[in-house]
Motif scaffolding. Structure first.
Motif, PDB file in Angstrom:
ATOM      1  N   VAL A  19      -3.784   9.954   4.383  1.00 26.12           N
ATOM      2  CA  VAL A  19      -3.173   9.308   5.554  1.00 26.12           C
ATOM      3  C   VAL A  19      -3.232  10.280   6.727  1.00 26.12           C
ATOM      4  O   VAL A  19      -3.651   9.930   7.838  1.00 26.12           O
ATOM      5  CB  VAL A  19      -1.700   8.912   5.270  1.00 26.12           C
ATOM      6  CG1 VAL A  19      -1.062   8.298   6.508  1.00 26.12           C
ATOM      7  CG2 VAL A  19      -1.613   7.946   4.087  1.00 26.12           C
ATOM      8  N   GLU A  20      -2.842  11.519   6.448  1.00 30.82           N
ATOM      9  CA  GLU A  20      -2.812  12.541   7.501  1.00 30.82           C
ATOM     10  C   GLU A  20      -4.193  12.730   8.123  1.00 30.82           C
ATOM     11  O   GLU A  20      -4.338  12.802   9.345  1.00 30.82           O
ATOM     12  CB  GLU A  20      -2.321  13.858   6.881  1.00 30.82           C
ATOM     13  CG  GLU A  20      -1.948  14.878   7.918  1.00 30.82           C
ATOM     14  CD  GLU A  20      -1.040  15.962   7.340  1.00 30.82           C
ATOM     15  OE1 GLU A  20      -0.932  16.075   6.101  1.00 30.82           O
ATOM     16  OE2 GLU A  20      -0.435  16.694   8.147  1.00 30.82           O
ATOM     17  N   GLN A  30       4.150   3.047  -4.177  1.00 30.45           N
ATOM     18  CA  GLN A  30       3.555   4.063  -3.298  1.00 30.45           C
ATOM     19  C   GLN A  30       4.597   5.063  -2.782  1.00 30.45           C
ATOM     20  O   GLN A  30       5.771   4.706  -2.614  1.00 30.45           O
ATOM     21  CB  GLN A  30       2.896   3.388  -2.086  1.00 30.45           C
ATOM     22  CG  GLN A  30       1.800   2.416  -2.426  1.00 30.45           C
ATOM     23  CD  GLN A  30       0.580   3.079  -3.043  1.00 30.45           C
ATOM     24  OE1 GLN A  30       0.386   4.299  -2.918  1.00 30.45           O
ATOM     25  NE2 GLN A  30      -0.248   2.291  -3.713  1.00 30.45           N
ATOM     26  N   GLU A  53       7.024   9.728   1.888  1.00 30.70           N
ATOM     27  CA  GLU A  53       6.129  10.853   2.194  1.00 30.70           C
ATOM     28  C   GLU A  53       5.136  10.476   3.299  1.00 30.70           C
ATOM     29  O   GLU A  53       4.869  11.241   4.227  1.00 30.70           O
ATOM     30  CB  GLU A  53       5.404  11.248   0.886  1.00 30.70           C
ATOM     31  CG  GLU A  53       4.336  12.301   0.990  1.00 30.70           C
ATOM     32  CD  GLU A  53       4.871  13.683   1.339  1.00 30.70           C
ATOM     33  OE1 GLU A  53       6.095  13.831   1.415  1.00 30.70           O
ATOM     34  OE2 GLU A  53       4.044  14.584   1.572  1.00 30.70           O
ATOM     35  N   ILE A  54       4.618   9.250   3.197  1.00 35.82           N
ATOM     36  CA  ILE A  54       3.672   8.760   4.219  1.00 35.82           C
ATOM     37  C   ILE A  54       4.402   8.625   5.566  1.00 35.82           C
ATOM     38  O   ILE A  54       3.875   9.014   6.615  1.00 35.82           O
ATOM     39  CB  ILE A  54       3.059   7.418   3.762  1.00 35.82           C
ATOM     40  CG1 ILE A  54       2.141   7.660   2.557  1.00 35.82           C
ATOM     41  CG2 ILE A  54       2.305   6.722   4.902  1.00 35.82           C
ATOM     42  CD1 ILE A  54       1.731   6.404   1.801  1.00 35.82           C
ATOM     43  N   ASN A 109      -3.043   8.649  -1.349  1.00 37.05           N
ATOM     44  CA  ASN A 109      -2.763  10.070  -1.220  1.00 37.05           C
ATOM     45  C   ASN A 109      -2.271  10.342   0.212  1.00 37.05           C
ATOM     46  O   ASN A 109      -3.004  10.105   1.172  1.00 37.05           O
ATOM     47  CB  ASN A 109      -4.061  10.845  -1.492  1.00 37.05           C
ATOM     48  CG  ASN A 109      -3.846  12.329  -1.491  1.00 37.05           C
ATOM     49  OD1 ASN A 109      -2.919  12.829  -0.862  1.00 37.05           O
ATOM     50  ND2 ASN A 109      -4.716  13.026  -2.198  1.00 37.05           N
ATOM     51  N   PRO A 110      -1.017  10.835   0.373  1.00 31.95           N
ATOM     52  CA  PRO A 110      -0.510  11.066   1.733  1.00 31.95           C
ATOM     53  C   PRO A 110      -1.413  11.971   2.575  1.00 31.95           C
ATOM     54  O   PRO A 110      -1.483  11.818   3.788  1.00 31.95           O
ATOM     55  CB  PRO A 110       0.860  11.710   1.494  1.00 31.95           C
ATOM     56  CG  PRO A 110       1.282  11.192   0.148  1.00 31.95           C
ATOM     57  CD  PRO A 110       0.017  11.102  -0.650  1.00 31.95           C
ATOM     58  N   SER A 111      -2.119  12.890   1.913  1.00 37.91           N
ATOM     59  CA  SER A 111      -2.999  13.767   2.706  1.00 37.91           C
ATOM     60  C   SER A 111      -4.174  12.976   3.294  1.00 37.91           C
ATOM     61  O   SER A 111      -4.699  13.318   4.347  1.00 37.91           O
ATOM     62  CB  SER A 111      -3.499  14.946   1.866  1.00 37.91           C
ATOM     63  OG  SER A 111      -4.482  14.501   0.965  1.00 37.91           O
TER      64      SER A 111
END
Lengths: 398, 99
Positions: A133-134, A157, A161-162, A129-131
């Motif tokens: 990563v953030e 993946q 976005e990442i 989930n990119p969020s």
């Protein structure tokens, strides 16, 4: 007996054109690429042509390709090379829990050297989930490395976005594209990554040749110091035939990519829809965002190894997907990460298709696979009572 | 990984020793990582006799979970871990001759 190779993610046969491209460098053009005379120049030319072919496959500049001997080397190079180059800026690295061992083990090594590593979880389809990563990024984060496509569950993946999130914070991004490059379109500019690993034998090139894309201007500490090969970033006399083969394989992969995707996708879909008709067979990985030639399952109440052996006895060559489960009596970390319970993770089986797979092969497979499952369930210690048990919560698609 | 963190693992099978113990065979896999600890363990257990003790020297943290788990799965006895400043020494007793 009919033999059907369904383990293309393990390796592939050489494309005949690739072998032809390699042969002169075993024979007449045997020179050292550093030598100034004719045989050396021929070898040097071969390497530079191959660099152009490899660069074109991933939409890079030729100077951004460093040849290595394997995907594992490229992954180690990326992780250690960036960690050491940027350790004065910060000592935090982010990877996912479903990386290949050639990312996870260097990450563990770097932890022992004083780096901090965050291992990101994935969802039940294996997606990062990119969020997450953030949220994992700190002021110390210098590198994010997320696998592009999983060889074990096929999930692709959201790297672009990442990367977008990482770039906002000035963090370097690496992706391991060993399973994806040559199998799906891979464009370093679209993905916006700074480093990318890819390997020749995944697209009908030779074993022993791979590359690391390093975006122009990115500093990296070499793994191997010595001579001036690869611009001083990877010393050692080059494996000229293998590199020439990688370049040719990359050219062909670029040329034939859409044809290959169009060929394997319906065959894969046929396997998935057929396999899921058998009770308590679960698709692992993402139902749509997956490699076109990749079908992976957990078959309940059967050991993956038993399936592989019985399928091999019928001429079908496949894999269980993880060295952990096949060699070390340990559940696959990838399957555990997507929520497959430990007792089911041993029932993993992975089928990967290639340009030589035929519709006839798949018909034979679709007939044989349910028979193998049925036979093994008859002799399984779980033979009685398995029908009454509930499917696990991880069920992606039945 | 600190000792405290190690105890956050599936620690139902973890057992630490205050002193090292005598072993019939020893193997050093320092700097090796997953799955070499389990593959080496399997090979080395084959080389000793039932009742004998194998020690494995490792700095791989994942072994804290994996080696006791392997012993449980294979029916061998996990005797414990002696921890040094920068490595662990695992003790395993082979139970059945056929392994």
């Amino acid at each position: 007996m009919k033999e059907i190779y369904m383990d293309h993610v393990a390796t592939n046969p050489l494309h005949p054109e690739v072998l032809d491209a390699m042969m002169p460098y075993f024979k007449e053009h045997y020179g050292n690429p550093l030598s100034l005379y004719e045989p050396g120049m021929k070898a040097r030319e071969a390497i530079e042509n191959a660099r152009a072919g490899a660069a074109e496959l991933i939409n890079a500049k030729t100077g951004e390709i460093i040849f290595t001997a394997s995907g594992a080397e490229s992954n180690n190079f990326a992780l250690k090379g960036i960690a050491y180059a940027f350790q004065n800026k910060g000592k935090h690295i982010i990877v996912s829990k479903i990386e290949h061992h050639s990312i996870l083990n260097p990450a563990r090594f770097l932890e022992k050297q004083g780096f901090a590593v965050t291992y990101l979880p994935v969802d039940n389809h294996g997606l990062v989930n990119p969020s997450h990563v953030e949220k994992a990024i700190t002021d110390e984060t210098i590198l994010i490395s997320i696998i592009h496509a999983s060889p074990e569950i096929g999930t692709i993946q959201p790297i672009a976005e990442i990367s977008r999130i990482a770039k906002e914070k000035g963090i370097i991004v690496h992706t391991d594209s060993v399973a994806s490059a040559g199998n799906i379109p891979v464009d370093v500019l679209e993905l916006n990554v700074d480093l990318m690993t890819f390997s020749a034998h995944q697209f009908y090139g030779p074993k022993g040749a791979a590359a690391l894309y390093v975006r122009e201007g990115t500093r990296i500490v070499p793994l191997i110091y010595g001579g001036i090969q690869e611009g001083g970033r990877r010393a050692g006399t080059e494996n000229v035939p293998a590199i020439a083969g990688m370049g040719k394989a990359a050219e062909i992969a670029k040329r034939d990519l859409q044809k290959r995707i169009d060929h394997v996708t319906p065959l894969r879909d046929s396997i998935i829809s057929s396999a899921l008709k058998t009770d308590k067979v679960i698709l692992t990985g993402h139902p749509e965002k997956r490699l076109p030639g990749h079908a992976s399952f957990v078959v309940e109440y059967i050991e993956g190894e038993a399936m592989l052996l019985m399928l091999a006895a019928k001429g079908i060559y496949s894999a269980s997907g993880s060295a952990c489960s096949s060699k070390a009596l340990k559940s696959s970390p990838v399957l555990i990460s997507i929520g497959v319970p430990v007792h089911l993770a041993q029932g993993s089986v992975v089928f990967t298709l290639g340009k030589g797979t035929t519709g006839e092969d798949i018909n034979y497979f679709n007939e044989t696979f349910p028979q193998v499952i049925s036979r093994l369930r008859e002799i399984s210690p779980y033979a009685k009572g398995w029908e009454e048990t509930e499917a696990p919560a991880c069920t992606a698609k039945k | 990984m600190s000792l405290a963190e190690a105890h956050q693992l599936d620690n139902s099978r973890l057992k630490f020793l205050n002193e090292p113990m005598a072993a019939d065979a020893e193997t050093d896999i320092i700097y090796m990582m997953c799955p070499m600890h389990l593959l080496t363990l399997e090979d080395k257990v084959k080389e000793i006799k039932a009742g004998q003790i194998l020690s494995i020297l490792t700095d791989y943290d994942g072994a804290l979970e994996d080696i006791p788990g392997w012993c449980h799965k294979t029916g061998n006895e996990f005797l414990g871990i002696y921890e040094n400043a920068d490595h662990y020494k695992f003790y395993i007793k082979k139970i059945k001759e056929s392994q």
